[in-house]
Design an enzyme around this catalytic site. Structure first.
Site, short mmCIF file in Angstrom:
data_model
loop_
_atom_site.label_atom_id
_atom_site.label_comp_id
_atom_site.label_asym_id
_atom_site.label_seq_id
_atom_site.Cartn_x
_atom_site.Cartn_y
_atom_site.Cartn_z
N ASP A 82 0.84 -1.21 0.00
CA ASP A 82 0.00 0.00 0.00
C ASP A 82 0.87 1.26 0.00
OD1 ASP A 82 -2.40 1.33 -0.06
OD2 ASP A 82 -2.78 1.17 2.09
N GLY A 83 0.27 2.35 -0.49
CA GLY A 83 0.91 3.67 -0.37
C GLY A 83 1.63 4.18 -1.61
N ASN A 84 1.42 3.53 -2.74
CA ASN A 84 2.06 4.02 -3.97
C ASN A 84 1.60 5.44 -4.30
OD1 ASN A 84 3.15 1.51 -4.19
ND2 ASN A 84 1.89 0.85 -5.93
N GLY A 85 0.27 5.66 -4.13
CA GLY A 85 -0.29 6.97 -4.46
C GLY A 85 0.27 8.06 -3.55
N ARG B 214 -11.64 2.68 -8.69
CA ARG B 214 -10.72 3.81 -8.95
C ARG B 214 -10.99 4.41 -10.32
NH1 ARG B 214 -5.05 2.65 -5.92
NH2 ARG B 214 -6.00 1.97 -3.97
N ASN C 191 -10.74 -2.32 -5.98
CA ASN C 191 -9.93 -1.33 -6.69
C ASN C 191 -10.50 -0.96 -8.06
OD1 ASN C 191 -6.80 -2.58 -5.29
ND2 ASN C 191 -7.99 -0.81 -4.65
N TRP C 192 -11.51 -1.72 -8.55
CA TRP C 192 -12.17 -1.33 -9.81
C TRP C 192 -12.88 0.00 -9.66
CZ3 TRP C 192 -10.60 -4.11 -13.76
CH2 TRP C 192 -10.28 -5.46 -13.60
N ARG D 94 -5.67 -2.20 8.79
CA ARG D 94 -6.85 -2.96 8.34
C ARG D 94 -6.42 -3.98 7.28
NH1 ARG D 94 -8.32 2.46 6.60
NH2 ARG D 94 -7.50 2.84 4.51
C1 IPE Z 1 -5.27 -2.64 -0.43
O1 IPE Z 1 -5.00 -1.31 -0.60
C2 IPE Z 1 -5.25 -3.29 -1.77
C3 IPE Z 1 -3.93 -3.42 -2.37
C4 IPE Z 1 -2.81 -3.10 -1.83
C5 IPE Z 1 -3.96 -3.99 -3.68
P1 IPE Z 1 -6.14 -0.21 -0.78
O2 IPE Z 1 -5.43 1.07 -0.92
O3 IPE Z 1 -7.06 -0.60 -1.87
O4 IPE Z 1 -6.92 -0.33 0.60
P2 IPE Z 1 -7.79 0.72 1.39
O5 IPE Z 1 -8.76 1.30 0.41
O6 IPE Z 1 -6.86 1.75 1.94
O7 IPE Z 1 -8.42 -0.08 2.48
C1 IPE Z 2 -1.26 0.42 -3.49
O1 IPE Z 2 -1.07 1.78 -3.44
C2 IPE Z 2 -1.40 -0.10 -4.89
C3 IPE Z 2 -2.76 -0.54 -5.26
C4 IPE Z 2 -3.80 -0.62 -4.49
C5 IPE Z 2 -2.94 -0.92 -6.65
P1 IPE Z 2 -2.31 2.78 -3.46
O2 IPE Z 2 -2.62 3.11 -4.88
O3 IPE Z 2 -3.44 2.23 -2.68
O4 IPE Z 2 -1.69 4.04 -2.74
P2 IPE Z 2 -2.39 4.96 -1.65
O5 IPE Z 2 -2.88 4.06 -0.57
O6 IPE Z 2 -3.52 5.66 -2.36
O7 IPE Z 2 -1.32 5.88 -1.19
MG MG Z 3 -4.02 2.39 -0.74
#
Ligand code: IPE
Ligand code: IPE
Ligand code: MG
Length: 261
Positions: free
Chosen positions: A38-41, A89, A86-87, A212
């Site tokens: 998590d956290g790429n964004g 998004r 994630n769909w 979570r």
């Molecule tokens: C969990 O991350 C799913 C993946 C890492 C693929 P999300 O970014 O989708 O989770 P939430 O929305 O913060 O719970």
């Molecule tokens: C995890 O990073 C990658 C995927 C869920 C595909 P996020 O895209 O959820 O990054 P944040 O949580 O928004 O920083």
């Molecule tokens: Mg995330």
């Protein structure tokens, strides 16, 4: 799984101040480590970059996680890449991710050969865009004979969908007379999960600090130890993998039993 200690020491040379390989008990390495990447964004946003730059940077962390996991001798490394939720998004981000999965897998196939890694997917990959699905199927075929670590990538994965599917498969077998209702036990459910045949993870790593599960491996994580780091996924390194294992090795796993005296 066995590891080559010389290779491992060379790989973990040049340690940072807080952690080194000798902090790790090499006789107590988890068989299966799972990761919520998590956290790429947030990583990208903090740098004034577009979110997709975070996903691209995350590929390097995943490559390093695979390499370090092989060196450390895990039997299984699994990673959550795309959830059934994630769909939701923006379409542009979904398209970018699907494209990135396909191009990355094609590009990284030589690594799977080199490291003898067998690929597996958790989730319904039949529902992915055609190109992505084709590349995934090619990856499965080309690594099927590999005998080293299993790398299980969760794509279009949701734990509730997985459990509903297992219930559906059980019901179909009961309906067809292949199974009796009173024979349905934990093993019969386990056999019908995407993770069938894999050991449950001993350790779950989540980056970016959220406490979570986000619909990940609800069944399989029943007794798993959690390690949550505030680092964003693109900053997760081979040293963080050691930090996670050190934390795991400090835990007292009781499985419902009594505290060891
Ligand atoms: C969990 O991350 C799913 C993946 C890492 C693929 P999300 O970014 O989708 O989770 P939430 O929305 O913060 O719970
Ligand atoms: C995890 O990073 C990658 C995927 C869920 C595909 P996020 O895209 O959820 O990054 P944040 O949580 O928004 O920083
Ligand atoms: Mg995330």
């Amino acid at each position: 799984m066995e590891f080559d200690e010389g290779e491992l020491r060379a790989y973990y040379d040049d340690a940072p101040d807080d952690i080194c390989l000798s902090d790790i008990d090499l006789t107590n390495i988890p068989r299966h480590v799972s990761m919520i990447m998590d956290g790429n964004g947030r990583w990208a946003t903090e740098r004034g970059l577009a979110r997709h730059e975070g996903h691209i940077a995350g590929v390097d962390s995943l490559r390093e996680a695979v390499t370090s996991s092989v060196r450390l001798g895990f039997d299984v490394l699994s990673a959550y890449a795309f959830s059934t939720e994630n769909w939701k998004r923006p379409q542009q981000e979904v398209d970018l991710l699907m494209h990135l999965f396909a191009t990355t897998l094609l590009k990284e196939l030589p690594l799977f050969y080199q490291e003898n890694v067998r690929l597996r997917f958790l989730g319904d990959i039949t529902a992915l865009p055609e190109k992505t699905r084709e590349v995934f199927e090619e990856g499965l075929e080309k690594t099927a004979a590999h005998t080293g670590m299993v790398f299980a990538l969760a794509v279009n994965y949701g734990s509730r969908a997985e459990l509903a599917r297992a219930a559906r498969l059980v019901a179909q077998d009961v309906e067809a007379g292949r199974l009796k209702a009173d024979e349905v036990d934990e093993d019969e459910i386990e056999k019908r999960l995407y993770t069938s045949g894999l050991p449950d993870p001993e350790l779950l790593v989540r980056t970016s600090g959220e406490l979570r599960l986000s619909n990940y491996l609800l069944w399989q994580l029943a007794y798993t130890e959690f390690y949550v780091t505030s680092k964003h996924w693109p900053d997760f390194s081979r040293w963080d993998m050691l930090r996670a294992i050190r934390a795991y090795q400090g835990r007292d796993r009781r499985f419902g039993g009594v505290v060891a005296s």
